[in-house]
Enzyme design. Sequence first.
Site, PDB file in Angstrom:
ATOM      1  N   ASP A  57       2.216  31.429 -58.868  1.00 27.02           N
ATOM      2  CA  ASP A  57       2.366  30.310 -57.785  1.00 27.02           C
ATOM      3  C   ASP A  57       1.667  29.141 -58.235  1.00 27.02           C
ATOM      4  OD1 ASP A  57       4.003  31.770 -56.087  1.00 27.02           O
ATOM      5  OD2 ASP A  57       2.305  32.610 -54.858  1.00 27.02           O
ATOM      6  N   LYS A  75      -0.029  27.314 -49.620  1.00 26.77           N
ATOM      7  CA  LYS A  75       1.335  27.102 -49.781  1.00 26.77           C
ATOM      8  C   LYS A  75       2.131  27.994 -48.666  1.00 26.77           C
ATOM      9  CE  LYS A  75       2.571  31.043 -51.752  1.00 26.77           C
ATOM     10  NZ  LYS A  75       3.151  32.187 -51.321  1.00 26.77           N
TER      11      LYS A  75
HETATM   12  O1  C5P Z   1       1.678  36.207 -60.946  1.00 25.47           O
HETATM   13  P1  C5P Z   1       0.952  36.812 -59.850  1.00 25.47           P
HETATM   14  O2  C5P Z   1      -0.317  37.504 -60.354  1.00 25.47           O
HETATM   15  O3  C5P Z   1       0.556  35.861 -58.706  1.00 25.47           O
HETATM   16  O4  C5P Z   1       1.864  38.238 -59.349  1.00 25.47           O
HETATM   17  C1  C5P Z   1       1.133  38.915 -58.523  1.00 25.47           C
HETATM   18  C2  C5P Z   1       2.307  40.294 -58.666  1.00 25.47           C
HETATM   19  O5  C5P Z   1       3.282  39.976 -58.037  1.00 25.47           O
HETATM   20  C3  C5P Z   1       2.591  40.581 -60.021  1.00 25.47           C
HETATM   21  O6  C5P Z   1       1.919  41.456 -60.889  1.00 25.47           O
HETATM   22  C4  C5P Z   1       4.128  41.274 -59.801  1.00 25.47           C
HETATM   23  O7  C5P Z   1       3.949  42.639 -59.468  1.00 25.47           O
HETATM   24  C5  C5P Z   1       4.602  40.603 -58.774  1.00 25.47           C
HETATM   25  N1  C5P Z   1       5.442  39.441 -58.759  1.00 25.47           N
HETATM   26  C6  C5P Z   1       6.460  39.720 -59.212  1.00 25.47           C
HETATM   27  N2  C5P Z   1       7.463  38.685 -59.373  1.00 25.47           N
HETATM   28  C7  C5P Z   1       7.173  37.387 -59.149  1.00 25.47           C
HETATM   29  C8  C5P Z   1       6.160  37.075 -58.765  1.00 25.47           C
HETATM   30  C9  C5P Z   1       4.947  37.860 -58.580  1.00 25.47           C
HETATM   31  O8  C5P Z   1       7.075  40.868 -59.348  1.00 25.47           O
HETATM   32  N3  C5P Z   1       7.978  36.506 -59.436  1.00 25.47           N
END
Ligand code: C5P
Length: 308
Positions: A135, A11
């Site tokens: 995502d 993406k």
């Molecule tokens: O959910 P995911 O593991 O992809 O997110 C990685 C990091 O990105 C999270 O630990 C967080 O620190 C940050 N993040 C965030 N807000 C979001 C998505 C991700 O702060 N909406």
Amino acid sequence: MTVVKALARAKINLSLDILGKRSDGYHELESVMQSVSLADELIFRPAAGVSLTASDPNLAVDESNTVLRAVRRMQEAAGSARGVEIFLQKRIPSGAGLGGGSADAAAVLVALNRWWGLNLPLPALEEIAADVGSDVPFCLTGGTALVRGRGERVTRLPPLPAVRILLVKPPVSVETAEVYRRFQAAAAGRRPETERMIAAVKNGEIHELTSAWGNLLEKVTSELRPEVAAAKKWLESYGLPVLMTGSGPTLFALLPEGFRKSREIEAILKEKGWWTHEGRLAGEGVEVRICWKGGEDGGEKTVGPDCS
Ligand code: C5P
């Protein structure tokens, strides 16, 4: 024997706005997300236990991998410890802002939902997806969508035409969590105009789209990796609209149909050790093919996230 093959598309964020910090530590987002033709491929085979191997020897194939996390969630949903052997052909670079790990997890959810006959409806799959990563819900259906909340609220938008794109990534990665940690709204750059973006998507107006877009994380990552800002400026000197995707450091440029200099750009960047890829915007995130090998009913069929 049944073999299941899945394409897990990367993406890009056509816009990324941050509305604030949430009490759970995540950030409240508003982002127009878009699938692209670049995809990992996953091959699933029946097995007694669960195993994952990958084409990239540097990829961690332990329980931290989003593929195995997604398998575990589907085992829980199935209420049984069914086995599966998965081979992951990696093409999407990791730590790039292209959602590779999320796309792989989404492919697992769609494929196993169908293959194991769970037939969970899309909202249930989206709930599991949000648990695996921010995502992943978008990647299940992909195409063009407005994504809000932590990433779990996905509103599909009409598909954009298959515009040519060029992806370029310096030979460094960034950690998403670190970029968000360094983000401070006061120091942020230009915010995208999301309402205008949505109208532009609905009208298929690419020029309008690129004049309204923006990524609030771009400034943070550019400060961490100055080569990102330099490359953006250089690509813009070719007259291209350029933006960073996600937390970066990958940049993407939209290419006019007749644009002839992409080979030249790729050659110059590859010389410097950059990864580059030319592709197109894509209309869906995951594509699953269930193949029956041998026998009279040998053949294959394609299924989507809604099990149709
Ligand atoms: O959910 P995911 O593991 O992809 O997110 C990685 C990091 O990105 C999270 O630990 C967080 O620190 C940050 N993040 C965030 N807000 C979001 C998505 C991700 O702060 N909406």
